[in-house]
Design an enzyme around this catalytic site. Sequence first.
Site, PDB file in Angstrom:
ATOM      1  N   CYS A  20      -5.651  -7.043  18.368  1.00 36.57           N
ATOM      2  CA  CYS A  20      -6.667  -6.000  18.529  1.00 36.57           C
ATOM      3  C   CYS A  20      -6.650  -5.463  19.957  1.00 36.57           C
ATOM      4  O   CYS A  20      -7.358  -4.528  20.275  1.00 36.57           O
ATOM      5  CB  CYS A  20      -8.045  -6.535  18.172  1.00 36.57           C
ATOM      6  SG  CYS A  20      -8.568  -7.810  19.311  1.00 36.57           S
ATOM      7  N   PHE A  36      -6.761 -12.595  10.117  1.00 31.90           N
ATOM      8  CA  PHE A  36      -5.486 -13.314   9.957  1.00 31.90           C
ATOM      9  C   PHE A  36      -4.665 -13.400  11.241  1.00 31.90           C
ATOM     10  O   PHE A  36      -3.762 -14.235  11.341  1.00 31.90           O
ATOM     11  CB  PHE A  36      -4.632 -12.628   8.866  1.00 31.90           C
ATOM     12  CG  PHE A  36      -3.950 -11.367   9.359  1.00 31.90           C
ATOM     13  CD1 PHE A  36      -2.782 -11.435  10.104  1.00 31.90           C
ATOM     14  CD2 PHE A  36      -4.475 -10.112   9.098  1.00 31.90           C
ATOM     15  CE1 PHE A  36      -2.156 -10.282  10.568  1.00 31.90           C
ATOM     16  CE2 PHE A  36      -3.865  -8.959   9.560  1.00 31.90           C
ATOM     17  CZ  PHE A  36      -2.704  -9.048  10.300  1.00 31.90           C
ATOM     18  N   GLU A  56      -5.712   2.912  13.526  1.00 26.65           N
ATOM     19  CA  GLU A  56      -5.137   1.589  13.802  1.00 26.65           C
ATOM     20  C   GLU A  56      -3.966   1.351  12.852  1.00 26.65           C
ATOM     21  O   GLU A  56      -4.136   1.323  11.633  1.00 26.65           O
ATOM     22  CB  GLU A  56      -6.195   0.498  13.600  1.00 26.65           C
ATOM     23  CG  GLU A  56      -5.654  -0.876  13.912  1.00 26.65           C
ATOM     24  CD  GLU A  56      -6.725  -1.969  13.895  1.00 26.65           C
ATOM     25  OE1 GLU A  56      -7.570  -1.975  12.996  1.00 26.65           O
ATOM     26  OE2 GLU A  56      -6.688  -2.820  14.809  1.00 26.65           O
TER      27      GLU A  56
HETATM   28  P1  NAD Z   1     -10.144  -7.895   7.484  1.00 22.63           P
HETATM   29  O1  NAD Z   1     -11.313  -7.094   7.909  1.00 22.63           O
HETATM   30  O2  NAD Z   1      -9.374  -7.438   6.305  1.00 22.63           O
HETATM   31  O3  NAD Z   1     -10.594  -9.399   7.160  1.00 22.63           O
HETATM   32  C1  NAD Z   1     -11.395 -10.130   8.049  1.00 22.63           C
HETATM   33  C2  NAD Z   1     -12.227 -11.122   7.242  1.00 22.63           C
HETATM   34  O4  NAD Z   1     -13.074 -10.397   6.348  1.00 22.63           O
HETATM   35  C3  NAD Z   1     -11.383 -12.065   6.392  1.00 22.63           C
HETATM   36  O5  NAD Z   1     -11.908 -13.370   6.506  1.00 22.63           O
HETATM   37  C4  NAD Z   1     -11.531 -11.511   4.974  1.00 22.63           C
HETATM   38  O6  NAD Z   1     -11.510 -12.504   3.992  1.00 22.63           O
HETATM   39  C5  NAD Z   1     -12.878 -10.821   5.001  1.00 22.63           C
HETATM   40  N1  NAD Z   1     -12.937  -9.619   4.144  1.00 22.63           N
HETATM   41  C6  NAD Z   1     -11.929  -8.767   3.839  1.00 22.63           C
HETATM   42  N2  NAD Z   1     -12.384  -7.757   3.075  1.00 22.63           N
HETATM   43  C7  NAD Z   1     -13.707  -7.975   2.885  1.00 22.63           C
HETATM   44  C8  NAD Z   1     -14.740  -7.270   2.191  1.00 22.63           C
HETATM   45  N3  NAD Z   1     -14.500  -6.140   1.547  1.00 22.63           N
HETATM   46  N4  NAD Z   1     -15.991  -7.773   2.221  1.00 22.63           N
HETATM   47  C9  NAD Z   1     -16.261  -8.916   2.885  1.00 22.63           C
HETATM   48  N5  NAD Z   1     -15.313  -9.616   3.560  1.00 22.63           N
HETATM   49  C10 NAD Z   1     -14.058  -9.163   3.562  1.00 22.63           C
HETATM   50  O7  NAD Z   1      -9.200  -8.047   8.783  1.00 22.63           O
HETATM   51  P2  NAD Z   1      -7.759  -8.688   8.865  1.00 22.63           P
HETATM   52  O8  NAD Z   1      -6.784  -7.798   8.180  1.00 22.63           O
HETATM   53  O9  NAD Z   1      -7.788 -10.114   8.500  1.00 22.63           O
HETATM   54  O10 NAD Z   1      -7.505  -8.622  10.453  1.00 22.63           O
HETATM   55  C11 NAD Z   1      -7.029  -7.488  11.114  1.00 22.63           C
HETATM   56  C12 NAD Z   1      -8.138  -6.676  11.710  1.00 22.63           C
HETATM   57  O11 NAD Z   1      -8.936  -7.492  12.577  1.00 22.63           O
HETATM   58  C13 NAD Z   1      -7.645  -5.541  12.583  1.00 22.63           C
HETATM   59  O12 NAD Z   1      -8.419  -4.415  12.311  1.00 22.63           O
HETATM   60  C14 NAD Z   1      -7.878  -6.028  14.000  1.00 22.63           C
HETATM   61  O13 NAD Z   1      -8.047  -5.019  14.967  1.00 22.63           O
HETATM   62  C15 NAD Z   1      -9.137  -6.804  13.815  1.00 22.63           C
HETATM   63  N6  NAD Z   1      -9.355  -7.755  14.889  1.00 22.63           N
HETATM   64  C16 NAD Z   1     -10.310  -7.446  15.804  1.00 22.63           C
HETATM   65  C17 NAD Z   1     -10.533  -8.285  16.863  1.00 22.63           C
HETATM   66  C18 NAD Z   1     -11.561  -7.954  17.904  1.00 22.63           C
HETATM   67  O14 NAD Z   1     -11.829  -8.789  18.738  1.00 22.63           O
HETATM   68  N7  NAD Z   1     -12.161  -6.787  17.880  1.00 22.63           N
HETATM   69  C19 NAD Z   1      -9.777  -9.460  17.000  1.00 22.63           C
HETATM   70  C20 NAD Z   1      -8.825  -9.754  16.017  1.00 22.63           C
HETATM   71  C21 NAD Z   1      -8.619  -8.891  14.964  1.00 22.63           C
END
Ligand code: NAD
Length: 525
Positions: A322, A190, A416
Amino acid sequence: ALLFQKSQIKQKIPKSELNLLNNQNSYFFCIFEKYINNLIMIFNEVKNFINGDFKSGSSNKIHSVISPLDGSELTTFKESTMEDLNEIVDFAKKAQKAWQKVTLKERVQVLYKYKQLLENNSPELTEIIYQENGKIHSEAKAEIDKAIELTEFACAIPQFVNGENMEVSKGVYCSSTRNPLGVVASIVPFNFPSMVPHWTVVNAIALGNAMILKPSEAVPISSQYIAKLLKEAGLPDGLFNIINGTQSTVENLCDHPEIKAITFVGSTKVAKIVYQRASNNLKQVLALGGAKNHILLLPDAHPDMASSNIVASMSGCAGQRCMAAATLIVVGDCDAILDKLIGDANKIKCGTTLGAVISKAAKDRIEVYITEAEQQGAKIILDGRNTVVPGKENGFYVGPTIIDYATADMKIAREEVFGPVLAIVRVKTVDEALAIENANPYGNACSVFTQSGGMANYVTENASAGMCGVNIGVPVPREPFGFGGWNESRFGSGDITGKSSIGFFTKEKKTTTKWNPEAGTNWMS
Ligand code: NAD
């Protein structure tokens, strides 16, 4: 800008013009200062994008998209099913077969046009990010600027992909070429509704693949515009597709036999699930996870540079990056710099220079982290709990928070938090600081603030992080360098952007030829 629901706007616009608007293909309508003195945006139902058309998901499960600015419902979408995905993949496969026959130089011509459209539509795209993600306008605009830069890199891919050719044995030539994988998918989080999709979408398409994007359910509106503008740029139908949904949709993507590769960006918990499930189905996978980034502050750091960069890093995008500074490890006496830093953080104004966090749940989670640290004996120097922004009382705001005298074993220093919160841990030596950084399971970013080149080298050489910085708060490597962390911040090999992504989205073919019978045959030919 104000956001109006469709029912409200209907009262303001003459019926004839409303019909005209409703008949437009564009997904949203902006009417500047025509009927009222503000920008009006209407977000229709968010839909899947299949073979060049918008179409609702088939499940009966309806999700609300909530604005972090005021808690109102912006729009809705229907969860997708495996049948929806099958339909997308069938069209994508056909489109990709034709696309791979188009030369790379011709393929990127569409992206040149797309880049121009991103530039032309920047104000609207910025507004959408602001509305659905809650970050401030300048941050939303920076995200579009970054999407443009990523598209520029994709346009430049023909300069990087030139293959190799060598006479490997007398009269025998071996050459290598890069070939697309087929249908690929990208699952995104998101926090950057437009930038993170651009990490993968434009490169994958330039390299001859068909892409299926799974946006975050919290911010699915920006992706609708990626579809709209790619189509306007002339991308053939079926090459860019969107499937909306949550866990079950991601599982379907991991299981679909015709999807050759998956990239994931999100939390470490889900990155592990996706990496394991998709790898188990023999797909190529790169999954980027969460982060806990450390900044080492040394007493010889430039006070203004250190203070402004660290504050911008911990508070930018409300700490939902991130690459955000999360734990500040102060080595020795840096009190003068810390005073400055606290002063700078104090100037941040929630709702003006600091945006909202994504949801009520995120706000609650962040505040629990702060309270727990306080209960464990850390000192709250600046407290962002219970922040209310006048006029946006229902928004999800957390003020800038600085917590001193945290210890390395506290959750606030280890886990985090993903909010505008900086935990300060005090140590005596650089080696102690590095030991804390090295022990953390994540490994996205680590920066050091110092005037000493020797110390800077020592820290960057010994940090256990994929992206290091010297006097930089957010050490994001820009193209052509690749973006990717280490340890539990990344599963799979290579980076997601830059030159590394070319390897991910293609497979190499080696062709060995001999045309001259007089070259003869020996043991190696
Ligand atoms: P999230 O892991 O909750 O969701 C990411 C995606 O996974 C979404 O599209 C969501 O629909 C899907 N998802 C959620 N739960 C799932 C499940 N149980 N099974 C399968 N798919 C599922 O992450 P978020 O809250 O949207 O984003 C924040 C996180 O992303 C933070 O931890 C941040 O550090 C990380 N992030 C990392 C980077 C990087 O480059 N390493 C970049 C941006 C964000």
